[in-house]
Design an enzyme around this catalytic site. Structure first.
Site, PDB file in Angstrom:
ATOM      1  N   SER A  64       0.831  -1.207   0.000  1.00  0.00           N
ATOM      2  CA  SER A  64       0.000   0.000   0.000  1.00  0.00           C
ATOM      3  C   SER A  64       0.864   1.255   0.000  1.00  0.00           C
ATOM      4  O   SER A  64       1.987   1.263   0.495  1.00  0.00           O
ATOM      5  CB  SER A  64      -0.911   0.019   1.227  1.00  0.00           C
ATOM      6  OG  SER A  64      -1.765  -1.092   1.241  1.00  0.00           O
ATOM      7  N   GLN A  65       0.293   2.319  -0.547  1.00  0.00           N
ATOM      8  CA  GLN A  65       0.951   3.632  -0.542  1.00  0.00           C
ATOM      9  C   GLN A  65       1.217   4.055   0.902  1.00  0.00           C
ATOM     10  O   GLN A  65       0.368   3.860   1.771  1.00  0.00           O
ATOM     11  CB  GLN A  65      -0.010   4.617  -1.207  1.00  0.00           C
ATOM     12  CG  GLN A  65       0.546   6.001  -1.388  1.00  0.00           C
ATOM     13  CD  GLN A  65      -0.476   6.915  -2.063  1.00  0.00           C
ATOM     14  OE1 GLN A  65      -1.397   6.447  -2.721  1.00  0.00           O
ATOM     15  NE2 GLN A  65      -0.295   8.198  -1.882  1.00  0.00           N
TER      16      GLN A  65
END
Ligand code: SAH
Length: 215
Positions: A64-65
């Site tokens: 995930s970012q």
């Protein structure tokens, strides 16, 4: 795996970026400053580790970012000693952030190859106390619950009842909810009378929350 001054500098830049995007919790920023995120990516892509973007890892999955990890962590309101269940281990980075904040962390992954790789990896970087479970996150981990907090890191189309059942009274679940490409970040609090309070926190893009395991 080498953690150089250059990497530390890149981490400080990422922390500054997260701050400028509204992440204020010092402990969460501290986790990003200290966990060598480039270890979680293939070596050739190490420099991408400190950009605020999601990135492909093994088995068609993503890490995930950073901003998304920070937001989800902030919404969970992690307290030292919390027992937390994460659904979707992926690279293991989010689990490390929760562990860094002093939580007792259980994390479930449905893809066997990714699970094996990440489990070994977490041991190799000194995060072996994170309890890694292979299985279908839709089932949760009733043996180890109920949990203070539950975090979904894959996009669900409905609120999984079995997971709500494994949440303590007063507990918090953070879940990206919605069909298709875009999910709404939802914070669910389980009240004394069993009712749920739901709050929305913007839109994010997640890989799908899939049923069953993949061997
Ligand atoms: N938390 C991860 C992000 C993972 S992406 C990180 O920090 O890197 C979402 C992950 O959820 C993928 O690895 C995917 O395989 C997993 N996943 C999807 N459906 C699942 C399910 N039913 N049970 C467990 N894991 C699931």
């Amino acid at each position: 795996m080498v953690d150089s001054h250059r990497h530390k500098g890149l981490r400080q830049q990422l922390v500054n970026e997260l701050k400028s995007k509204g992440i204020k919790d010092e402990k969460i920023l501290d986790a990003f400053l200290n966990i060598p995120r480039h270890f979680f990516l293939e070596k050739t892509f190490a420099d991408w580790a400190y950009k605020d973007v999601a990135f492909p890892i093994d088995a068609d999955q993503t890490i995930s970012q950073p901003y998304t990890v920070a937001i989800q962590t902030a919404l969970l309101d992690v307290k030292k000693g919390d027992t937390i269940l994460e659904i979707g281990t992926g690279s293991g980075f989010q689990a490390c952030v929760l562990y860094y904040l002093g939580a007792k962390v259980y994390t479930i992954e449905r893809q066997k190859k990714l699970f094996d790789k990440t489990e070994n990896f977490l041991h190799s970087i000194g995060y072996g106390n994170i309890r890694t479970l292979f299985g279908d996150g839709y089932e949760g981990a009733p043996r180890f619950g109920p949990f203070d907090k539950i975090l979904l890191t894959a996009g669900a189309v409905e609120i999984p009842e079995k997971l709500i059942a494994q949440l303590k009274t007063g507990g918090i679940m953070v879940i990206p909810l919605g069909e298709g490409d875009l999910q709404t970040m939802l914070k669910i609090t389980k009240n004394e009378d069993g009712s749920l309070t739901k709050e929305k926190f913007g839109h994010y893009r997640f890989v799908p929350f899939l049923k069953g395991v993949q061997l």
